[in-house]
Motif scaffolding. Structure first.
Motif, PDB file in Angstrom:
ATOM      1  N   LEU A  61      45.366 117.141  57.344  1.00  0.00           N
ATOM      2  CA  LEU A  61      45.550 115.766  57.788  1.00  0.00           C
ATOM      3  C   LEU A  61      44.170 115.198  58.120  1.00  0.00           C
ATOM      4  N   LEU A  62      43.752 114.217  57.314  1.00  0.00           N
ATOM      5  CA  LEU A  62      42.406 113.676  57.419  1.00  0.00           C
ATOM      6  C   LEU A  62      42.423 112.188  57.726  1.00  0.00           C
ATOM      7  N   CYS A  63      41.395 111.743  58.412  1.00  0.00           N
ATOM      8  CA  CYS A  63      41.136 110.320  58.578  1.00  0.00           C
ATOM      9  C   CYS A  63      40.205 109.906  57.449  1.00  0.00           C
ATOM     10  N   ILE A  64      40.483 108.760  56.866  1.00  0.00           N
ATOM     11  CA  ILE A  64      39.611 108.189  55.840  1.00  0.00           C
ATOM     12  C   ILE A  64      38.635 107.277  56.578  1.00  0.00           C
ATOM     13  N   ILE A  65      37.341 107.501  56.353  1.00  0.00           N
ATOM     14  CA  ILE A  65      36.302 106.833  57.121  1.00  0.00           C
ATOM     15  C   ILE A  65      35.432 105.965  56.216  1.00  0.00           C
ATOM     16  N   LYS A  66      35.123 104.764  56.696  1.00  0.00           N
ATOM     17  CA  LYS A  66      34.148 103.880  56.045  1.00  0.00           C
ATOM     18  C   LYS A  66      33.316 103.254  57.158  1.00  0.00           C
ATOM     19  N   SER A  67      32.017 103.380  57.054  1.00  0.00           N
ATOM     20  CA  SER A  67      31.093 102.831  58.052  1.00  0.00           C
ATOM     21  C   SER A  67      31.452 103.281  59.468  1.00  0.00           C
ATOM     22  N   GLY A  68      31.851 104.547  59.605  1.00  0.00           N
ATOM     23  CA  GLY A  68      32.151 105.120  60.911  1.00  0.00           C
ATOM     24  C   GLY A  68      33.508 104.767  61.483  1.00  0.00           C
ATOM     25  N   GLU A  69      34.285 103.957  60.783  1.00  0.00           N
ATOM     26  CA  GLU A  69      35.596 103.519  61.273  1.00  0.00           C
ATOM     27  C   GLU A  69      36.723 104.119  60.445  1.00  0.00           C
ATOM     28  N   ILE A  70      37.848 104.401  61.095  1.00  0.00           N
ATOM     29  CA  ILE A  70      39.037 104.878  60.387  1.00  0.00           C
ATOM     30  C   ILE A  70      39.633 103.709  59.614  1.00  0.00           C
ATOM     31  N   ILE A  71      39.783 103.895  58.300  1.00  0.00           N
ATOM     32  CA  ILE A  71      40.419 102.852  57.483  1.00  0.00           C
ATOM     33  C   ILE A  71      41.727 103.342  56.869  1.00  0.00           C
ATOM     34  N   GLY A  72      42.081 104.614  57.123  1.00  0.00           N
ATOM     35  CA  GLY A  72      43.321 105.137  56.574  1.00  0.00           C
ATOM     36  C   GLY A  72      43.477 106.606  56.873  1.00  0.00           C
ATOM     37  N   TYR A  73      44.516 107.174  56.268  1.00  0.00           N
ATOM     38  CA  TYR A  73      44.873 108.572  56.491  1.00  0.00           C
ATOM     39  C   TYR A  73      45.307 109.208  55.179  1.00  0.00           C
ATOM     40  N   ILE A  74      45.125 110.519  55.105  1.00  0.00           N
ATOM     41  CA  ILE A  74      45.679 111.273  53.984  1.00  0.00           C
ATOM     42  C   ILE A  74      46.185 112.614  54.508  1.00  0.00           C
ATOM     43  N   TRP A  75      47.399 112.968  54.079  1.00  0.00           N
ATOM     44  CA  TRP A  75      48.016 114.237  54.449  1.00  0.00           C
ATOM     45  C   TRP A  75      48.367 114.941  53.154  1.00  0.00           C
ATOM     46  N   TYR A  76      47.852 116.155  53.016  1.00  0.00           N
ATOM     47  CA  TYR A  76      48.219 116.948  51.854  1.00  0.00           C
ATOM     48  C   TYR A  76      48.353 118.418  52.232  1.00  0.00           C
ATOM     49  N   ARG A  77      49.036 119.136  51.347  1.00  0.00           N
ATOM     50  CA  ARG A  77      49.220 120.583  51.517  1.00  0.00           C
ATOM     51  C   ARG A  77      48.553 121.284  50.343  1.00  0.00           C
ATOM     52  N   PRO A  78      47.551 122.109  50.629  1.00  0.00           N
ATOM     53  CA  PRO A  78      46.905 122.858  49.547  1.00  0.00           C
ATOM     54  C   PRO A  78      47.740 124.067  49.135  1.00  0.00           C
ATOM     55  N   ASP A  79      47.719 124.373  47.856  1.00  0.00           N
ATOM     56  CA  ASP A  79      48.368 125.562  47.298  1.00  0.00           C
ATOM     57  C   ASP A  79      47.285 126.337  46.548  1.00  0.00           C
ATOM     58  N   GLN A  80      46.705 127.313  47.241  1.00  0.00           N
ATOM     59  CA  GLN A  80      45.596 128.090  46.664  1.00  0.00           C
ATOM     60  C   GLN A  80      46.029 128.854  45.419  1.00  0.00           C
ATOM     61  N   ASN A  81      47.255 129.370  45.403  1.00  0.00           N
ATOM     62  CA  ASN A  81      47.721 130.149  44.256  1.00  0.00           C
ATOM     63  C   ASN A  81      47.744 129.337  42.970  1.00  0.00           C
ATOM     64  N   ASN A  82      48.185 128.092  43.067  1.00  0.00           N
ATOM     65  CA  ASN A  82      48.274 127.230  41.891  1.00  0.00           C
ATOM     66  C   ASN A  82      47.077 126.298  41.754  1.00  0.00           C
ATOM     67  N   LYS A  83      46.114 126.425  42.645  1.00  0.00           N
ATOM     68  CA  LYS A  83      44.907 125.585  42.620  1.00  0.00           C
ATOM     69  C   LYS A  83      45.273 124.096  42.600  1.00  0.00           C
ATOM     70  N   SER A  84      46.244 123.738  43.447  1.00  0.00           N
ATOM     71  CA  SER A  84      46.708 122.354  43.491  1.00  0.00           C
ATOM     72  C   SER A  84      46.886 121.905  44.941  1.00  0.00           C
TER      73      SER A  84
END
Length: 152
Positions: A61-84
């Protein structure tokens, strides 16, 4: 320039307030559930997906940053086995939309994930979310299937 940073504990409630409301409306509109039932389902999704809040190891779960300010969010789940990775939520704050930041964020994400050895980014977009569909298609995503639902 767009960058990412891990979400901090004190930012999590702001994110979940946005996410639960937004996701509940999507559930209600696309699956015909009442808003009350949709809110419960969206809240359960957050609780089961993030038992340790933003520090839950299986989720990113990451904050998307531009010029030091939060402009959005992204949530993802990594799958190392499938490299996705599977994107569960990608959101540019309303006052930041329409400026190309979504496309920039996806490009930066792709570069970062590629450097980590990932080969695929997967996601689902609601059928009525034409704005998101445009951003994804312009970023090189292609349709791989169609989700369908029937209320009985």
């Amino acid at each position: 320039m767009i960058s990412f940073r891990p979400m901090q504990e004190n930012e999590f409630s702001r994110y979940t307030d946005y996410f639960v409301s937004d996701y509940a409306h999507e559930i209600s509109e696309n699956y015909g559930l009442s808003l009350s039932d949709s809110l419960k389902q969206a809240q359960e999704t957050v609780e089961t997906s993030f038992p340790q809040g933003p520090l839950t190891e299986s989720e990113t779960l990451l904050c998307i940053i531009k010029s030091g300010e939060i402009i959005g969010y992204i949530w993802y789940r990594p799958d190392q086995n499938n490299k996705s990775v599977y994107i569960y939520d990608f959101h540019i704050l309303p006052d930041q939309q329409g400026q190309g930041y979504g496309k920039q964020a996806l490009k930066t994400l792709e570069e970062n994930l590629s450097q980590q050895g990932f080969k695929h980014i997967k996601l689902r977009v609601a059928a009525d979310n034409t704005r998101a569909q445009h951003v994804y298609e312009a970023s090189g995503f292609r349709v791989t299937g169609i989700n369908m639902n029937k209320t009985i």
